[in-house]
Write an enzyme that holds these catalytic residues in place. Structure first.
Site, PDB file in Angstrom:
ATOM      1  CB  ILE A 226      -0.963   0.021   1.209  1.00 17.76           C
ATOM      2  CG1 ILE A 226      -1.908   1.236   1.106  1.00 17.76           C
ATOM      3  CG2 ILE A 226      -0.221   0.018   2.532  1.00 17.76           C
ATOM      4  CD1 ILE A 226      -3.064   1.198   2.088  1.00 17.76           C
ATOM      5  CG  LEU A 227       3.211   4.547  -2.292  1.00 18.76           C
ATOM      6  CD1 LEU A 227       4.061   4.944  -1.085  1.00 18.76           C
ATOM      7  CD2 LEU A 227       4.094   4.340  -3.525  1.00 18.76           C
ATOM      8  CD  GLU A 260       3.446 -10.221   2.369  1.00 18.35           C
ATOM      9  OE1 GLU A 260       4.608 -10.515   2.069  1.00 18.35           O
ATOM     10  OE2 GLU A 260       2.523 -10.173   1.539  1.00 18.35           O
TER      11      GLU A 260
END
Length: 445
Positions: A226-227, A260
């Site tokens: 995710i970014l 994760e």
């Protein structure tokens, strides 16, 4: 043929002249992160401008040999240095790398509508005006979250353009397999009218999820990457995207939604979102009230095995089934829910912090690593000694024999630092959640 001149036999000879040799200064090299800057620009006008957005910090050293340094470019005006810059940069940017400024500027003409074209093949998951979402600092523009299933050409091409951002900005990440349809991309898009009246799709961030099969007829989704792009961070977009993903998990009735190896910064955002959902979840209110009452009556703090305020198994199962929050994450949220139900002036607040301390210490010493009360005993055998043993669990779950390194003289100090860190985290999340709830109430009023 001339004969080679023999050396003179005269004992008196002139002294030999010594050749002067100049030694060049040793090139100590320059760390890549100190001599290469990476900017994010969205138009030709931003290229080369001093106030363009520079990504800082960004770790480039790992892409340049073992020591992360660049050699052979000190005072070099033309020519080629020792370090092969092109090869190193291609390991980051691959086919998206261009070698001249003119070529780079040309990409704004050829790929202006690339994002819009790519996401047109996806599915809009949530479309909400940002002024309806109190945590997002965007006044008039709309946000869209678009889901794209990996495995087709459009999604693969789009993700290949995102790979440099993954390598540079997502710690410990590697590119996903664009041929595996179990991967899904969720893109956070801003649709804002420009000066020409056009409404381009601006990418604010993205996430990659993987779907696992769960027996017998369900799936589990795991967030892998995710970014939120640096110019848009700390404005609420991360929380917005995580909330959308949580809603997807609930709406599609997956088994659970996990992450994760989350970084602390992301875990903080995730917990804030989950706490918000849990506060609105009626089935666990009774369990919270019961735990708080027991704490105020002094029951929990006197019990050896109540360091987690362990919620009833029925509550754990209800939360997983309805909100798709797994047990490990729920237990982290549970401690904060208890704290939110206590007042800072409550007499039992010190007992609460003592219980948190006991829980953190138990985790570090192995109590919750699956070894609580378990012992291994070697059994004499003529078979394979390494394969023959007996495991048993002692009654009352005796403390684990797993201990920290006894050679650490500051073991107690390290444990206390972890306890203090957890307590600060609880207070910070509780404060943010309380402020968010207050903002929502004010907005409704």
């Amino acid at each position: 043929m001339a004969q080679k001149k023999q050396p003179s036999a005269d004992p008196v000879t002139e002294p030999k002249k010594r050749r002067r040799v100049s030694v060049a200064d040793v090139d100590a090299g320059v760390e890549a992160k100190d001599c290469i800057k990476i900017y994010l620009v969205s138009s030709k006008e931003e290229v080369g401008v001093s106030d363009s957005f520079c990504i800082n910090p960004v770790d480039l050293n790992s892409f340049f040999d073992e020591d992360g340094k660049i050699y052979g470019y000190q005072e070099l005006k033309r020519g080629k240095g020792i370090t092969d810059l092109k090869s190193a940069l291609q390991s980051i940017f691959a086919e998206t790398l261009v070698e001249s400024k003119d070529d780079f500027l040309q990409t704004f003409s050829t790929e202006t509508h690339f994002i819009r074209s790519a996401v047109s093949t996806g599915e809009v998951i949530q479309h909400k005006a940002s002024n309806e979402h109190s945590h997002v600092e965007l006044a008039v523009s709309d946000l869209e979250v678009v889901r794209m299933v990996v495995g087709n050409m459009a999604t693969g091409h789009l993700y290949s353009c995102l790979v440099p951002l993954v390598l540079l900005l997502v710690d410990g990440s590697n590119p996903i397999d664009v041929t595996d349809p179990r991967w899904e991309l969720y893109l956070l898009i801003q649709k804002k009218e420009d000066q020409q009246g056009d409404i381009p799709n601006r990418l604010l961030g993205f996430t990659a999820l993987y779907r696992f099969y769960h027996y017998p007829d369900s799936t589990r989704i795991r967030l892998s990457q995710i970014l939120i792009l640096p110019p848009y961070q700390r404005k609420g977009y991360g929380s917005y995207l995580v909330e959308v993903l949580s809603n997807v998990a609930i709406a599609e009735n997956v088994y659970d939604f996990t992450v994760e190896e989350p970084l602390d910064s992301f875990q903080h955002v995730r917990t804030c979102v989950d706490i918000k959902h849990l506060l609105a979840f009626e089935p666990i209110r009774h369990a919270i009230n019961s735990a708080v009452l027991s704490l105020k009556e002094g029951k929990l703090s006197k019990k050896i095995h109540a360091p987690r305020f362990v919620p009833p198994l029925s509550a754990v199962d209800d939360v997983r089934k309805t909100l798709k929050i797994n047990k490990k994450q729920f237990l982290q949220c549970w401690e904060i829910l208890i704290y939110l139900s206590l007042g800072p002036a409550d007499k039992c607040i010190e007992d609460y912090f003592t219980i948190i301390s006991n829980r953190v210490r138990a985790d570090i010493l192995g109590k919750d690593s699956g070894t609580a009360g378990k012992r291994l005993i070697d059994v004499p055998t003529t078979y394979d000694q390494e394969m023959s043993f007996v495991m048993f669990r002692s009654k009352d779950s005796e403390p684990s024999s797993v201990q920290m390194d006894t050679t650490e003289t500051n073991q107690e100090q390290q444990l206390q630092q972890l306890v203090d860190l957890r307590i600060r985290e609880i207070k910070l999340i509780a404060q943010k959640v309380s402020l968010g709830c207050a903002s929502s109430v004010t907005a409704k009023e």
